[in-house]
Design a protein around this motif. Structure first.
Motif, PDB file in Angstrom:
ATOM      1  N   THR A  25       0.687  -1.240  -0.059  1.00  0.00           N
ATOM      2  CA  THR A  25       0.114   0.131   0.039  1.00  0.00           C
ATOM      3  C   THR A  25       0.893   1.244  -0.120  1.00  0.00           C
ATOM      4  O   THR A  25       0.350   2.311  -0.650  1.00  0.00           O
ATOM      5  N   ALA A  26       2.006   1.123   0.665  1.00  0.00           N
ATOM      6  CA  ALA A  26       2.734   2.305   0.863  1.00  0.00           C
ATOM      7  C   ALA A  26       3.427   2.623  -0.563  1.00  0.00           C
ATOM      8  O   ALA A  26       3.630   3.752  -1.293  1.00  0.00           O
ATOM      9  N   PHE A  27       3.947   1.411  -1.233  1.00  0.00           N
ATOM     10  CA  PHE A  27       4.445   1.445  -2.637  1.00  0.00           C
ATOM     11  C   PHE A  27       3.309   2.132  -3.631  1.00  0.00           C
ATOM     12  O   PHE A  27       3.725   2.978  -4.580  1.00  0.00           O
ATOM     13  N   ILE A  28       2.283   1.672  -3.691  1.00  0.00           N
ATOM     14  CA  ILE A  28       1.140   2.117  -4.524  1.00  0.00           C
ATOM     15  C   ILE A  28       0.734   3.620  -4.131  1.00  0.00           C
ATOM     16  O   ILE A  28       0.751   4.317  -5.290  1.00  0.00           O
ATOM     17  N   THR A  29       0.842   3.997  -3.099  1.00  0.00           N
ATOM     18  CA  THR A  29       0.601   5.326  -2.503  1.00  0.00           C
ATOM     19  C   THR A  29       1.670   6.349  -3.292  1.00  0.00           C
ATOM     20  O   THR A  29       1.380   7.414  -3.726  1.00  0.00           O
ATOM     21  N   PHE A  30       2.951   5.797  -3.104  1.00  0.00           N
ATOM     22  CA  PHE A  30       4.041   6.574  -3.721  1.00  0.00           C
ATOM     23  C   PHE A  30       3.996   6.588  -5.161  1.00  0.00           C
ATOM     24  O   PHE A  30       4.512   7.568  -5.740  1.00  0.00           O
ATOM     25  N   ASP A  31       3.916   5.515  -5.625  1.00  0.00           N
ATOM     26  CA  ASP A  31       4.065   5.334  -7.200  1.00  0.00           C
ATOM     27  C   ASP A  31       2.870   6.161  -8.015  1.00  0.00           C
ATOM     28  O   ASP A  31       3.185   6.478  -8.947  1.00  0.00           O
ATOM     29  N   ARG A  32       1.840   5.918  -7.342  1.00  0.00           N
ATOM     30  CA  ARG A  32       0.513   6.692  -7.993  1.00  0.00           C
ATOM     31  C   ARG A  32      -0.035   7.654  -7.358  1.00  0.00           C
ATOM     32  O   ARG A  32       0.597   8.246  -6.299  1.00  0.00           O
ATOM     33  N   ALA A  33      -0.878   8.145  -7.728  1.00  0.00           N
ATOM     34  CA  ALA A  33      -1.674   9.402  -6.927  1.00  0.00           C
ATOM     35  C   ALA A  33      -2.436   8.851  -5.570  1.00  0.00           C
ATOM     36  O   ALA A  33      -2.538   7.836  -5.327  1.00  0.00           O
ATOM     37  N   TYR A  34      -2.323   9.698  -4.664  1.00  0.00           N
ATOM     38  CA  TYR A  34      -3.188   9.412  -3.422  1.00  0.00           C
ATOM     39  C   TYR A  34      -4.642   8.814  -3.532  1.00  0.00           C
ATOM     40  O   TYR A  34      -5.450   9.337  -4.176  1.00  0.00           O
ATOM     41  N   ASN A  35      -5.033   7.589  -2.910  1.00  0.00           N
ATOM     42  CA  ASN A  35      -5.988   7.116  -2.857  1.00  0.00           C
ATOM     43  C   ASN A  35      -6.545   6.768  -1.746  1.00  0.00           C
ATOM     44  O   ASN A  35      -5.749   6.167  -1.021  1.00  0.00           O
ATOM     45  N   GLN A  36      -7.571   7.174  -1.223  1.00  0.00           N
ATOM     46  CA  GLN A  36      -8.309   7.190   0.222  1.00  0.00           C
ATOM     47  C   GLN A  36      -8.605   5.674   0.462  1.00  0.00           C
ATOM     48  O   GLN A  36      -8.410   5.404   1.670  1.00  0.00           O
ATOM     49  N   ASN A  37      -8.803   4.774  -0.530  1.00  0.00           N
ATOM     50  CA  ASN A  37      -9.088   3.330  -0.202  1.00  0.00           C
ATOM     51  C   ASN A  37      -7.930   2.698   0.349  1.00  0.00           C
ATOM     52  O   ASN A  37      -7.695   1.835   1.228  1.00  0.00           O
ATOM     53  N   ILE A  38      -6.792   2.952  -0.501  1.00  0.00           N
ATOM     54  CA  ILE A  38      -5.343   2.337  -0.406  1.00  0.00           C
ATOM     55  C   ILE A  38      -4.822   2.640   1.112  1.00  0.00           C
ATOM     56  O   ILE A  38      -4.425   1.942   1.879  1.00  0.00           O
ATOM     57  N   MET A  39      -5.045   4.223   1.419  1.00  0.00           N
ATOM     58  CA  MET A  39      -4.514   4.547   2.650  1.00  0.00           C
ATOM     59  C   MET A  39      -5.372   4.005   3.759  1.00  0.00           C
ATOM     60  O   MET A  39      -4.977   3.688   4.855  1.00  0.00           O
ATOM     61  N   ARG A  40      -6.780   3.681   3.635  1.00  0.00           N
ATOM     62  CA  ARG A  40      -7.361   3.120   4.707  1.00  0.00           C
ATOM     63  C   ARG A  40      -6.842   1.815   4.982  1.00  0.00           C
ATOM     64  O   ARG A  40      -6.861   1.281   6.058  1.00  0.00           O
ATOM     65  N   TYR A  41      -6.545   0.850   3.850  1.00  0.00           N
ATOM     66  CA  TYR A  41      -5.880  -0.365   4.036  1.00  0.00           C
ATOM     67  C   TYR A  41      -4.595  -0.257   4.768  1.00  0.00           C
ATOM     68  O   TYR A  41      -4.214  -1.123   5.517  1.00  0.00           O
ATOM     69  N   HIS A  42      -3.789   0.769   4.413  1.00  0.00           N
ATOM     70  CA  HIS A  42      -2.448   0.817   4.959  1.00  0.00           C
ATOM     71  C   HIS A  42      -2.765   1.274   6.410  1.00  0.00           C
ATOM     72  O   HIS A  42      -1.983   0.483   7.149  1.00  0.00           O
ATOM     73  N   VAL A  43      -3.634   2.007   6.986  1.00  0.00           N
ATOM     74  CA  VAL A  43      -3.756   2.138   8.310  1.00  0.00           C
ATOM     75  C   VAL A  43      -4.133   1.103   9.062  1.00  0.00           C
ATOM     76  O   VAL A  43      -3.812   0.810  10.193  1.00  0.00           O
ATOM     77  N   ILE A  44      -5.301   0.484   8.468  1.00  0.00           N
ATOM     78  CA  ILE A  44      -5.698  -0.656   8.933  1.00  0.00           C
ATOM     79  C   ILE A  44      -4.838  -1.742   9.418  1.00  0.00           C
ATOM     80  O   ILE A  44      -4.472  -2.615  10.357  1.00  0.00           O
ATOM     81  N   ALA A  45      -3.847  -2.053   8.514  1.00  0.00           N
ATOM     82  CA  ALA A  45      -2.796  -3.071   8.620  1.00  0.00           C
ATOM     83  C   ALA A  45      -1.800  -2.421   9.637  1.00  0.00           C
ATOM     84  O   ALA A  45      -1.000  -3.545  10.582  1.00  0.00           O
TER      85      ALA A  45
END
Length: 161
Positions: A25-45
């Motif tokens: 999820t960190a890689f996806i966030t840095f590689d692409r634009a900020y996505n709220q769903n991805i960040m939600r998964y990141h925080v939950i993990a």
């Protein structure tokens, strides 16, 4: 004991999955634009890692104590002290043949072989190492050594009575 081992494996697998989730999820966030769903998964993990970490520390507390003692020993004295040499001696027995072990400890190899046979441990060759015998029987070499020692103690006790 089996439950604790099972729990250790489950905790480690969950931690690995969570670490993979965090990194992806960190890689996806840095590689692409900020996505709220991805960040939600990141925080939950991240929260789950912080939740399961105390369980992991509790299950590994003995190893952690030993590691800290060795660390402080290295820092203060410049080297790690072995608290017990018996375990090192037992490890060397694994590399010795059954014949060599029995001769070195003045144990009758025939009575040791008979006793191990009664316990369901098959010995194909007296020149095999304790480790090879254990692997052939899907057993632990130190357990086989303990069985041999137990038999010898029993024989000595019977001789004194």
């Amino acid at each position: 004991m089996q439950t604790e081992t099972f729990l250790k494996v489950v905790v480690i697998l969950v931690m690995l999955i969570l670490m993979l989730t965090l990194s992806s999820t960190a890689f996806i966030t840095f590689d692409r634009a900020y996505n709220q769903n991805i960040m939600r998964y990141h925080v939950i993990a991240g929260v789950l890692v912080m939740t399961i970490l105390p369980v992991h520390i509790y299950l590994r507390r003995e190893k952690l104590k030993k590691l800290l003692k060795e660390f402080f020993s290295i820092v203060t004295t410049g080297g790690a002290k072995q608290p017990c040499t018996n375990h090192a001696h037992l490890k060397t027995f694994k590399q010795r043949s059954l014949r060599e072990l029995c001769e070195g400890l003045n144990i009758c190899i025939d009575s040791a072989g008979e006793f191990l046979d009664r316990k369901g441990i098959v010995i194909y060759n007296l020149e095999h190492t304790l480790e090879k015998i254990a692997n052939d029987n899907k057993n632990d070499p130190l357990k086989i050594f303990a069985l041999i020692s137990e038999n010898q103690i029993r024989i000595q006790k019977d001789d004194h009575v």
